[in-house]
Scaffold this motif. Sequence first.
Motif, PDB file in Angstrom:
ATOM      1  N   SER A  16       0.817  -1.220   0.000  1.00 60.04           N
ATOM      2  CA  SER A  16       0.000   0.000   0.000  1.00 60.04           C
ATOM      3  C   SER A  16       0.846   1.263   0.000  1.00 60.04           C
ATOM      4  CB  SER A  16      -0.929   0.010   1.222  1.00 60.04           C
ATOM      5  OG  SER A  16      -0.186  -0.041   2.428  1.00 60.04           O
ATOM      6  N   ASP A  17       2.144   1.129  -0.146  1.00 56.50           N
ATOM      7  CA  ASP A  17       3.029   2.296  -0.163  1.00 56.50           C
ATOM      8  C   ASP A  17       4.153   2.034  -1.156  1.00 56.50           C
ATOM      9  OD1 ASP A  17       4.166   4.753   0.478  1.00 56.50           O
ATOM     10  OD2 ASP A  17       3.737   4.525   2.610  1.00 56.50           O
ATOM     11  N   TYR A  18       5.158   2.926  -1.172  1.00 56.38           N
ATOM     12  CA  TYR A  18       6.285   2.759  -2.080  1.00 56.38           C
ATOM     13  C   TYR A  18       6.831   1.334  -2.001  1.00 56.38           C
ATOM     14  CZ  TYR A  18       6.585   7.914  -1.862  1.00 56.38           C
ATOM     15  OH  TYR A  18       6.326   9.268  -1.896  1.00 56.38           O
ATOM     16  N   VAL A  19       7.068   0.720  -3.162  1.00 51.13           N
ATOM     17  CA  VAL A  19       7.709  -0.595  -3.214  1.00 51.13           C
ATOM     18  C   VAL A  19       9.154  -0.353  -3.653  1.00 51.13           C
ATOM     19  CG1 VAL A  19       7.568  -2.948  -4.079  1.00 51.13           C
ATOM     20  CG2 VAL A  19       5.490  -1.555  -3.917  1.00 51.13           C
ATOM     21  N   ASP A  20      10.097  -0.543  -2.724  1.00 45.36           N
ATOM     22  CA  ASP A  20      11.470  -0.107  -2.993  1.00 45.36           C
ATOM     23  C   ASP A  20      12.444  -1.238  -3.270  1.00 45.36           C
ATOM     24  OD1 ASP A  20      11.549  -1.131  -0.460  1.00 45.36           O
ATOM     25  OD2 ASP A  20      12.256   0.692   0.521  1.00 45.36           O
TER      26      ASP A  20
END
Length: 524
Positions: free
Chosen positions: A351-355
Amino acid sequence: MGPAKKRRGNTGAAAAAAADTREDGDGAEGRGGRISLRFGGFIHEDHKQPIYCVSFFDPLPGDEVTVRSSRSDQYFAAVGANRATVYQIAKDGALSVAQAFVDEDVQETFYTCAWTISVALTPILSVAGLRGLIKVVDCVSGRLLTTLVGHGNAVNELKTHPVSPSLLFSASKDESIRLWNMHTNCCIAIFAGDQGHRDEVLSMDVHLLGNCFASCGMDNTVKIWALDKPRVQENIRRSHESTLPGTAQDAPPTNSEPENPGRGGPVANGVIGVGGDGAAGSTRVSGAANGDNRASLETAATPVANATTPMASVAKENSNGGSTLNEALRPQRFRTIFEQFPIFSSAKIHSDYVDCVRWVGNMLLSKSTASKIVLWKPDVYRINGQSSLHIDDEESPAASSSSGQHAQQPRTPALSDSDAVKIAMNGAEKNSEAVAVLREFAFRDAEIWFVRFSLDPLLQRIAVGNKLGKLWIWDVDGFPIQPLVKNMGHVKCNSAIRQTCFSPDGKFLVSCCDDGSIWKWSLD
């Protein structure tokens, strides 16, 4: 709500509780057994700026020259600020500096590096970062072989093709992934566009078979792209046959206006091409002759005239104004192709940045800012409009009470992981975001982004750090899911760990931190 969109995330660190830090690690019983993590030394680089990437040189199987040299000593590269440093781990475990390459542009900040080998089987190091320029360095001669230009913004990750070492991938802030041929300077393909990433691409990884790759980024998605399409394979073949320099200029940057108008700086000098001793565009290493390990790359002053205009000096005008060179024989500029449609895309995993994303066989490991790593694969059953789970009738309590009609429905045959990838690669539209989460590896104190995990050479163990400078290690398929090493660290390491990396023999683990330090651990 996601973290503020700052470069490389918040770097604040705090001291960990003494009870959570042990010199010999905190092991857990699992399929892989208990492991011991022993501290083996650290180095602080004098620039004291974050080191974002560390990568071991892993010689290819069957490469007799490099394999023979790697049996006693092992080498890894670390990049931070405008410097790429190559370190040596001796047979006795001693850590020392082998080489250091310094970019002339003091405003450059390297974020990533990748190893490969040249035609002559010498180690090649590619580095890239803030400026969006990819510098390719021969670590034997110390020469800057070429600069790959094309990205319109920062490059966040570089990856070498596991089957064809001349092919290099670059993931960028300009929302694209590019495929390069380093030997001919060709930009083979740009993966971006209609169904591509909608924000900064932070990470990517190539399948071990080389037929596809996965990418992830700030748009919270993980995408899988095909490399075995006929048009891609044909352009790869053509890139090996091309002898024209500067072909990357045929494709415009994905973003028309880069974040830094001065990208390129004094190092690249607008030169795209392979330099040589005494040739235009070559580089020289200062300080290497007198034993200084710090080698500064300086671009030769002689410019390459019309480097992107092949055969401009060959065609001569005759008295009638026509060219004496047969147009049919004139070599054509290499044409980059655009791939706008991935074969799989999902925003359901995070649900957020996939780094960070990595392949484990035909499955994928990915990480976001939620302090957990997820092992998953495309759910081909739901893609086909079927249930993702199948339970044998005799084992299911619900099955005994179900209707006879339901009990007589044909069973969905089980699919292997390779079948799952193949079906996902067919480009099914229905439920194309469906994924099957297999397991989650939870840790803590890693709410910042641009923190990368690593896998050992056998793809059996995962290692990741957190913002407090502590390490966590798991067995990928261990049961129960418990860390082999939990919140392990050194009392002096209290800065965010940006990346970890296992040595090719699996005996060492190296991590790099925000304070410019590199830490070496021994695995038993």
